[in-house]
Write a protein that holds these residues in place. Structure first.
Motif, PDB file in Angstrom:
ATOM      1  N   SER A   1       0.953  -1.555   0.052  1.00  0.00           N
ATOM      2  CA  SER A   1       0.132  -0.236   0.026  1.00  0.00           C
ATOM      3  C   SER A   1       0.856   1.037   0.034  1.00  0.00           C
ATOM      4  O   SER A   1       0.391   2.344  -0.494  1.00  0.00           O
ATOM      5  CB  SER A   1      -1.013   0.011   1.267  1.00  0.00           C
ATOM      6  OG  SER A   1      -1.826  -1.214   0.852  1.00  0.00           O
ATOM      7  N   THR A   2       1.912   1.320   0.860  1.00  0.00           N
ATOM      8  CA  THR A   2       2.841   2.483   0.849  1.00  0.00           C
ATOM      9  C   THR A   2       3.316   2.645  -0.778  1.00  0.00           C
ATOM     10  O   THR A   2       3.682   3.841  -1.140  1.00  0.00           O
ATOM     11  CB  THR A   2       4.106   2.272   1.750  1.00  0.00           C
ATOM     12  OG1 THR A   2       3.661   1.918   3.012  1.00  0.00           O
ATOM     13  CG2 THR A   2       4.765   3.473   1.809  1.00  0.00           C
TER      14      THR A   2
ATOM     15  N   LEU B   1       0.613   4.516  -2.500  1.00  0.00           N
ATOM     16  CA  LEU B   1       0.477   6.017  -1.928  1.00  0.00           C
ATOM     17  C   LEU B   1       1.654   6.738  -2.384  1.00  0.00           C
ATOM     18  O   LEU B   1       1.386   7.904  -2.663  1.00  0.00           O
ATOM     19  CB  LEU B   1       0.279   5.794  -0.254  1.00  0.00           C
ATOM     20  CG  LEU B   1      -1.077   5.149   0.072  1.00  0.00           C
ATOM     21  CD1 LEU B   1      -0.668   4.986   1.530  1.00  0.00           C
ATOM     22  CD2 LEU B   1      -2.207   5.891  -0.253  1.00  0.00           C
TER      23      LEU B   1
ATOM     24  N   LEU C   1       0.781  10.712  -2.136  1.00  0.00           N
ATOM     25  CA  LEU C   1       0.255  10.745  -0.977  1.00  0.00           C
ATOM     26  C   LEU C   1       1.265  10.529   0.409  1.00  0.00           C
ATOM     27  O   LEU C   1       0.825  11.018   1.524  1.00  0.00           O
ATOM     28  CB  LEU C   1      -0.730   9.860  -0.790  1.00  0.00           C
ATOM     29  CG  LEU C   1      -2.305   9.995  -1.713  1.00  0.00           C
ATOM     30  CD1 LEU C   1      -3.227   9.058  -1.746  1.00  0.00           C
ATOM     31  CD2 LEU C   1      -2.708  11.584  -1.567  1.00  0.00           C
TER      32      LEU C   1
ATOM     33  N   ASP D   1      -6.103   0.034  -4.436  1.00  0.00           N
ATOM     34  CA  ASP D   1      -5.314  -0.443  -3.285  1.00  0.00           C
ATOM     35  C   ASP D   1      -6.277  -1.489  -2.286  1.00  0.00           C
ATOM     36  O   ASP D   1      -7.299  -1.187  -1.582  1.00  0.00           O
ATOM     37  CB  ASP D   1      -4.978   0.562  -2.323  1.00  0.00           C
ATOM     38  CG  ASP D   1      -4.364   0.174  -1.000  1.00  0.00           C
ATOM     39  OD1 ASP D   1      -3.731  -0.773  -1.063  1.00  0.00           O
ATOM     40  OD2 ASP D   1      -4.199   1.171  -0.136  1.00  0.00           O
TER      41      ASP D   1
END
Length: 324
Positions: A59-60, A63, A68, A183
């Protein structure tokens, strides 16, 4: 022979480290290396699945690509232009072309806004169309994702989980993006609703030619929707291959562990490889050499001393292992 088409999205050496601070003066005493040198390409209208255990950095990565979370290092190239140096209109144009669908359809929508306002907001921010054109675009998008236009006056709490995720997908599509970061978009949904959302994403890809980075820990979902699959462990990609090749014969011990942990009625999908799920290393203190060596029965002194590079193999896959 014509050269292969250039990738739409190219990522090289992506790193995202979060500092650990302690004391009155908040001195940095370490770092969480959530993403630690990830590289991959995504072609037009392609779906790249990104899999791995919770906490591996999936997920990182998504992002970071959408801005983000800030990058620590690395280079992202989108449609031939390097991302990160844009300002003004160039930055706005990039954000139009890359959108994200979040994991939780319950918390990713503003509960105080009607659906019409949620879907209209991207057009207003980027100053696209007149008031009447924006209204028509909202109705058309709701139709496209399987919602009724008369539901535009409703609030998010008046929808089911699957309908809320359709709203999230509609919001991501309002700006006609080229890439959507998904995601774990179906992990919070019932199995029957998951199938509906996956079919919707595939139909939209066929219709609009959008590319997906599909992040998930559900291997069955990834096998259904992906063209290629990247396997991630402790911030690094350890294997990348065509979907069929990976699920038929995983090469990296960690990939085999993941697939072996998934129940299957197909005897061809039952793997004899075993490795421990306990003692998973921390992203703040990774083992030397190969990060997976503490759980791998194939590990030896070379694995302890030398980190394997992600390199191409004869069958076309990329692999980071000294023994495979």
């Amino acid at each position: 022979m014509a050269p292969p088409p250039a990738p739409l999205l190219s990522v090289r050496g992506l790193k995202v480290h979060f500092p650990i601070r302690q004391g009155v003066f908040q001195r940095q005493v370490g770092a969480v290396r959530a993403v630690d040198g990830v590289s991959f390409d995504i072609g037009r209208a392609e779906t790249l699945g990104l899999v791995g255990e919770s906490g591996c950095g999936k997920s990182t990565t998504g992002l970071a690509l959408t801005g983000l979370v800030p990058l620590t290092d690395g280079e992202v190239t989108f449609d031939g232009a390097r991302v990160g140096s844009e300002t003004g209109r160039d930055l706005a144009r990039f954000r139009q072309r890359m959108q994200i669908v979040f994991q939780d359809p319950f918390s990713s929508l503003n509960p105080r806004q009607r659906v019409r306002d949620i879907l209209r907001a991207p057009l207003e921010i980027h100053r696209i169309g007149t008031t009447a054109e924006r209204r028509e675009a909202v109705f058309a998008m709701m139709n496209r994702v399987g919602l009724r236009p008369d539901q535009a006056e409703n609030y998010p709490h008046q929808f089911s989980g699957g309908q809320r995720q359709r709203i999230g997908i509609a919001r991501a599509l309002m700006l006609n993006p080229d890439v959507i970061i998904c995601d774990e978009p179906v992990s919070a949904l019932d199995v029957s609703v998951q199938a509906q959302i996956l079919n919707l994403l595939e139909d939209l890809q066929d219709e609009l030619g959008v590319a997906f980075l599909f992040i998930s820990h559900d291997l069955g979902v990834v096998e259904h929707i992906s063209n290629r699959v990247a396997v991630m462990y402790l911030g690094k990609i350890v294997e990348m291959a065509r979907r069929e090749a990976l699920f038929a014969a995983p090469a990296h011990p960690y990939s085999e562990l993941l697939l072996g942990s998934t129940p299957s009625l197909d005897p061809r999908r039952r793997h004899r490889f075993s490795a421990g799920f306990e003692d998973v290393p921390s992203a703040t203190a990774k083992p030397s050499g190969c990060a997976f060596r503490t759980r791998c029965p194939l590990a030896d002194e070379r694995c302890r001393a030398e980190e394997p590079a992600l390199s191409p193999r004869a069958d076309g896959r990329l692999l980071a292992c000294h023994h495979r």
